[in-house]
Design a protein around this motif. Structure first.
Motif: not given
Ligand code: BGC
Length: 330
Positions: A182, A259-260, A263, A266
């Protein structure tokens, strides 16, 4: 001890003895274990510090002996032992292929435990995969077809359930979500890469960041009750409402975790992302802001296919229940 965690008060079988299972959950710092019967009643529960490296199997057996002693049974009375372990696990051959945080490579863990426990059936699998199995069978993943479990501990583990099935990847070596980068060229990881998710969003990463900030900032209120030695991942949560430095640490941490999560959301678009590990004990202090950050960045927004973020409901026992779910696998 005689708690009935999973059988919702169902009476224990009398006369005929029920099948008994042992679950051992190996973490970077502690190995936790339970003995449970087929109805989910726990007859023994204990933990010991993890011995990293070649001594790991002996350490597991030491804990197993304690559990057997507490339950008043012999190893031969167990139907199976499930062991979950961080790292790349060859579950077919019972080997730890690679576990950076445990300093192990090509280690026949299942065979060693089996020999020392008199030949009882021993199954091993990746810790987070097992925990996802446990959550799907007994916990917060129940009822969902698509779920992701993120475990926040010394490292970050992942368990991915797609269409009701655990996704383990080729040779059960996949779902290593802690090792997605990341931060390009970021903090070095035990896996050899730099900037891995687990260097920024594990409980260990939060603890290290807290210690680093405390060392730099002698005026933070965190010094009132903690030192650089005693501070843990809980410390900034305790002070986040009253101390700027603690608040900044939590903001940094939440952004990394989000953020993880985004990800993963998605890629897999699960109905639910469950957060496990000690940090998840923060409950809504962690989940509410995390859900907001995830919603804000989720591909296509939240109207069509929202992703719920929640605490993994088996809490600190997810690993042991996961190991039991593994032992129960046909
Ligand atoms: C390991 C994973 C493990 C996770 C949690 C990571 O460092 O690579 O296999 O599931 O830590 O223990």
């Amino acid at each position: 001890m005689d708690t009935c965690a999973l059988c919702a008060g169902a009476p224990a079988m009398e006369g005929n003895r029920m099948s008994l299972y042992m679950g051992l959950d190996i973490g970077g710092t502690t190995i936790k274990g339970i003995i449970m019967d087929e109805q989910g009643c726990i007859s023994a529960e204990n933990s010991i510090p993890t011995v990293c490296g070649e001594g790991l199997a002996d350490c597991c057996v030491e804990l197993a002996d304690k559990l057997l002693g507490a339950a008043g049974i012999k190893a031969s009375e167990l139907t199976a032992v499930g062991v979950d372990c961080p790292g790349m696990i060859d579950s077919h051959h019972g080997k730890v292929v690679f576990a950076g945080n445990l300093r192990l490579k090509d280690y026949p863990l299942a065979k060693l435990i089996k020999e020392k426990l008199g030949g009882v059936k021993v199954r091993i699998c990746n810790d987070a995969n097992a925990a996802a199995l446990g959550e799907a069978r007994f916990g917060a993943g129940k009822g969902y077809r698509n779920s992701v479990l993120i475990t926040l501990g010394t490292g970050i583990g992942g368990g991915i359930v797609i269409d009701g099935k655990l996704f383990e990847g080729f040779k059960s070596a996949g779902a290593e979500i802690g090792h997605m980068v990341i931060e390009k060229n970021g903090i070095p990881c035990t896996c050899g890469r730099k900037g891995c998710f687990e260097r920024y969003a594990s409980a260990r990463a939060l603890e290290l960041k807290t210690k680093e900030i405390m060392a730099d900032d002698t005026s933070t209120a965190m010094w009132k009750t903690y030192t650089e030695k005693t501070a843990t991942a809980k410390t900034p949560f305790e002070y986040m409402d009253t101390d700027d430095a603690a608040k900044k640490i939590i903001d940094w941490y939440l952004k990394n975790l989000a953020c993880g999560c985004v990800n993963l959301a998605n890629i897999f678009r699960p109905e639910v992302i469950m957060i496990g590990g000690g940090v998840a004990n923060q409950g809504s202090r962690l989940i509410d802001p995390l859900q907001k950050l995830v919603d804000a960045e989720l591909f296509g927004g939240t109207d069509y296919a929202p992703v719920k973020v929640c605490v993994a409901s088996l809490g600190s026992k997810a690993g042991e229940y996961g190991a039991i779910a593994l032992a129960l696998r046909p």
